[in-house]
Scaffold this motif. Structure first.
Motif, PDB file in Angstrom:
ATOM      1  N   ASP A 177       4.250  -2.355  -9.508  1.00  0.00           N
ATOM      2  CA  ASP A 177       2.902  -1.775  -9.390  1.00  0.00           C
ATOM      3  C   ASP A 177       1.844  -2.877  -9.497  1.00  0.00           C
ATOM      4  O   ASP A 177       0.911  -2.940  -8.690  1.00  0.00           O
ATOM      5  CB  ASP A 177       2.643  -0.749 -10.492  1.00  0.00           C
ATOM      6  CG  ASP A 177       3.445   0.519 -10.337  1.00  0.00           C
ATOM      7  OD1 ASP A 177       4.009   0.767  -9.252  1.00  0.00           O
ATOM      8  OD2 ASP A 177       3.509   1.282 -11.327  1.00  0.00           O
ATOM      9  N   GLY A 193       0.826  -1.209   0.000  1.00  0.00           N
ATOM     10  CA  GLY A 193       0.000   0.000   0.000  1.00  0.00           C
ATOM     11  C   GLY A 193       0.854   1.250   0.000  1.00  0.00           C
ATOM     12  O   GLY A 193       0.559   2.222  -0.699  1.00  0.00           O
ATOM     13  N   SER A 194       1.925   1.223   0.766  1.00  0.00           N
ATOM     14  CA  SER A 194       2.861   2.347   0.798  1.00  0.00           C
ATOM     15  C   SER A 194       3.538   2.520  -0.567  1.00  0.00           C
ATOM     16  O   SER A 194       3.704   3.642  -1.048  1.00  0.00           O
ATOM     17  CB  SER A 194       3.903   2.126   1.886  1.00  0.00           C
ATOM     18  OG  SER A 194       4.866   3.154   1.880  1.00  0.00           O
ATOM     19  N   TRP A 195       3.952   1.401  -1.174  1.00  0.00           N
ATOM     20  CA  TRP A 195       4.559   1.456  -2.523  1.00  0.00           C
ATOM     21  C   TRP A 195       3.621   2.166  -3.492  1.00  0.00           C
ATOM     22  O   TRP A 195       4.024   3.084  -4.203  1.00  0.00           O
ATOM     23  CB  TRP A 195       4.861   0.045  -3.025  1.00  0.00           C
ATOM     24  CG  TRP A 195       5.222   0.001  -4.475  1.00  0.00           C
ATOM     25  CD1 TRP A 195       4.353  -0.078  -5.543  1.00  0.00           C
ATOM     26  CD2 TRP A 195       6.523   0.074  -5.058  1.00  0.00           C
ATOM     27  NE1 TRP A 195       5.039  -0.062  -6.725  1.00  0.00           N
ATOM     28  CE2 TRP A 195       6.371   0.030  -6.461  1.00  0.00           C
ATOM     29  CE3 TRP A 195       7.799   0.168  -4.528  1.00  0.00           C
ATOM     30  CZ2 TRP A 195       7.448   0.066  -7.327  1.00  0.00           C
ATOM     31  CZ3 TRP A 195       8.881   0.207  -5.404  1.00  0.00           C
ATOM     32  CH2 TRP A 195       8.702   0.160  -6.786  1.00  0.00           C
ATOM     33  N   LEU A 196       2.339   1.748  -3.524  1.00  0.00           N
ATOM     34  CA  LEU A 196       1.372   2.318  -4.467  1.00  0.00           C
ATOM     35  C   LEU A 196       1.118   3.791  -4.179  1.00  0.00           C
ATOM     36  O   LEU A 196       0.997   4.598  -5.113  1.00  0.00           O
ATOM     37  CB  LEU A 196       0.074   1.514  -4.435  1.00  0.00           C
ATOM     38  CG  LEU A 196       0.206   0.082  -4.945  1.00  0.00           C
ATOM     39  CD1 LEU A 196      -1.064  -0.707  -4.633  1.00  0.00           C
ATOM     40  CD2 LEU A 196       0.518   0.047  -6.438  1.00  0.00           C
ATOM     41  N   LYS A 197       1.050   4.169  -2.906  1.00  0.00           N
ATOM     42  CA  LYS A 197       0.861   5.574  -2.536  1.00  0.00           C
ATOM     43  C   LYS A 197       2.028   6.415  -3.028  1.00  0.00           C
ATOM     44  O   LYS A 197       1.836   7.496  -3.608  1.00  0.00           O
ATOM     45  CB  LYS A 197       0.715   5.697  -1.021  1.00  0.00           C
ATOM     46  CG  LYS A 197       0.557   7.110  -0.533  1.00  0.00           C
ATOM     47  CD  LYS A 197       0.482   7.159   0.982  1.00  0.00           C
ATOM     48  CE  LYS A 197       0.497   8.591   1.467  1.00  0.00           C
ATOM     49  NZ  LYS A 197       0.609   8.645   2.926  1.00  0.00           N
ATOM     50  N   GLU A 198       3.264   5.931  -2.799  1.00  0.00           N
ATOM     51  CA  GLU A 198       4.446   6.669  -3.252  1.00  0.00           C
ATOM     52  C   GLU A 198       4.466   6.805  -4.778  1.00  0.00           C
ATOM     53  O   GLU A 198       4.852   7.848  -5.306  1.00  0.00           O
ATOM     54  CB  GLU A 198       5.730   5.981  -2.769  1.00  0.00           C
ATOM     55  CG  GLU A 198       5.882   5.910  -1.263  1.00  0.00           C
ATOM     56  CD  GLU A 198       6.006   7.265  -0.596  1.00  0.00           C
ATOM     57  OE1 GLU A 198       6.617   8.177  -1.178  1.00  0.00           O
ATOM     58  OE2 GLU A 198       5.484   7.410   0.523  1.00  0.00           O
ATOM     59  N   ARG A 199       4.051   5.759  -5.466  1.00  0.00           N
ATOM     60  CA  ARG A 199       4.003   5.815  -6.936  1.00  0.00           C
ATOM     61  C   ARG A 199       2.981   6.860  -7.399  1.00  0.00           C
ATOM     62  O   ARG A 199       3.263   7.654  -8.299  1.00  0.00           O
ATOM     63  CB  ARG A 199       3.652   4.440  -7.511  1.00  0.00           C
ATOM     64  CG  ARG A 199       4.752   3.428  -7.366  1.00  0.00           C
ATOM     65  CD  ARG A 199       5.857   3.602  -8.370  1.00  0.00           C
ATOM     66  NE  ARG A 199       5.423   3.143  -9.680  1.00  0.00           N
ATOM     67  CZ  ARG A 199       5.972   3.520 -10.819  1.00  0.00           C
ATOM     68  NH1 ARG A 199       6.991   4.337 -10.832  1.00  0.00           N
ATOM     69  NH2 ARG A 199       5.517   3.057 -11.960  1.00  0.00           N
ATOM     70  N   ARG A 200       1.812   6.857  -6.772  1.00  0.00           N
ATOM     71  CA  ARG A 200       0.774   7.843  -7.142  1.00  0.00           C
ATOM     72  C   ARG A 200       1.252   9.264  -6.880  1.00  0.00           C
ATOM     73  O   ARG A 200       0.952  10.177  -7.647  1.00  0.00           O
ATOM     74  CB  ARG A 200      -0.519   7.587  -6.362  1.00  0.00           C
ATOM     75  CG  ARG A 200      -1.395   6.513  -6.928  1.00  0.00           C
ATOM     76  CD  ARG A 200      -2.768   6.500  -6.279  1.00  0.00           C
ATOM     77  NE  ARG A 200      -2.719   6.372  -4.823  1.00  0.00           N
ATOM     78  CZ  ARG A 200      -2.663   5.222  -4.170  1.00  0.00           C
ATOM     79  NH1 ARG A 200      -2.632   4.086  -4.822  1.00  0.00           N
ATOM     80  NH2 ARG A 200      -2.635   5.210  -2.840  1.00  0.00           N
ATOM     81  N   ASN A 201       1.975   9.459  -5.785  1.00  0.00           N
ATOM     82  CA  ASN A 201       2.448  10.800  -5.411  1.00  0.00           C
ATOM     83  C   ASN A 201       3.705  11.222  -6.157  1.00  0.00           C
ATOM     84  O   ASN A 201       4.135  12.369  -6.021  1.00  0.00           O
ATOM     85  CB  ASN A 201       2.721  10.859  -3.904  1.00  0.00           C
ATOM     86  CG  ASN A 201       1.469  10.732  -3.088  1.00  0.00           C
ATOM     87  OD1 ASN A 201       0.362  10.969  -3.570  1.00  0.00           O
ATOM     88  ND2 ASN A 201       1.618  10.337  -1.831  1.00  0.00           N
ATOM     89  N   SER A 259      -0.569  -4.072  -6.518  1.00  0.00           N
ATOM     90  CA  SER A 259      -2.016  -3.929  -6.706  1.00  0.00           C
ATOM     91  C   SER A 259      -2.736  -5.250  -6.456  1.00  0.00           C
ATOM     92  O   SER A 259      -3.822  -5.278  -5.884  1.00  0.00           O
ATOM     93  CB  SER A 259      -2.327  -3.439  -8.124  1.00  0.00           C
ATOM     94  OG  SER A 259      -1.875  -2.122  -8.290  1.00  0.00           O
ATOM     95  N   TYR A 272       8.450   8.045  -5.313  1.00  0.00           N
ATOM     96  CA  TYR A 272       8.797   6.628  -5.189  1.00  0.00           C
ATOM     97  C   TYR A 272      10.272   6.324  -5.418  1.00  0.00           C
ATOM     98  O   TYR A 272      10.673   5.162  -5.372  1.00  0.00           O
ATOM     99  CB  TYR A 272       7.966   5.798  -6.170  1.00  0.00           C
ATOM    100  CG  TYR A 272       8.200   6.191  -7.612  1.00  0.00           C
ATOM    101  CD1 TYR A 272       9.162   5.547  -8.373  1.00  0.00           C
ATOM    102  CD2 TYR A 272       7.467   7.208  -8.201  1.00  0.00           C
ATOM    103  CE1 TYR A 272       9.394   5.911  -9.689  1.00  0.00           C
ATOM    104  CE2 TYR A 272       7.680   7.574  -9.512  1.00  0.00           C
ATOM    105  CZ  TYR A 272       8.641   6.927 -10.253  1.00  0.00           C
ATOM    106  OH  TYR A 272       8.869   7.294 -11.551  1.00  0.00           O
TER     107      TYR A 272
END
Length: 109
Positions: free
Chosen positions: A84, A32-40, A88, A43
């Motif tokens: 990703d 979840g942290s990985w995906l949040k960093e990617r969205r922001n 996911s 990353y």
């Protein structure tokens, strides 16, 4: 001799399919942290952890005639996209486990 012992330890870790020793850094965070960093767009640290993990695997275990180790022809964007997809599909997992699965997939090619 030292390299042989390290190789055996790393192979043992991969064969377990789970964390055999404490993992530090971004690999220990959640998917979840990985995906949040990617969205922001923040990353870089997480992606560099994955790249460093794969590079360490290459250094200690992988021999290749291409000089690219398990990376093969995969580029950084491909690795990030694979992570990703992994995160996911496995939101309760972590980048460490994703990196192990990625190495296993790259080795099979």
């Amino acid at each position: 001799m030292h390299k042989t012992i390290i190789s055996i330890m790393i192979l043992f870790t991969f064969s377990l399919g789970a964390v055999a020793a404490p993992i530090k850094g971004s690999g220990a965070t959640s998917c979840g942290s990985w995906l949040k960093e990617r969205r922001n767009g923040t990353y870089a640290i997480d992606l560099n952890w994955v790249l460093g993990f794969i590079s360490a695997y290459n250094h200690y275990l992988e021999s290749s005639t291409t000089g690219n180790g398990v990376y093969g022809s995969t580029d950084i964007e491909g690795i990030a996209a694979w992570m990703d997809n992994y995160c996911s599909s496995n939101p309760l997992s972590n980048p460490y486990t994703g990196s192990v699965k990625l190495i296993e997939e790259l080795r099979s090619k």
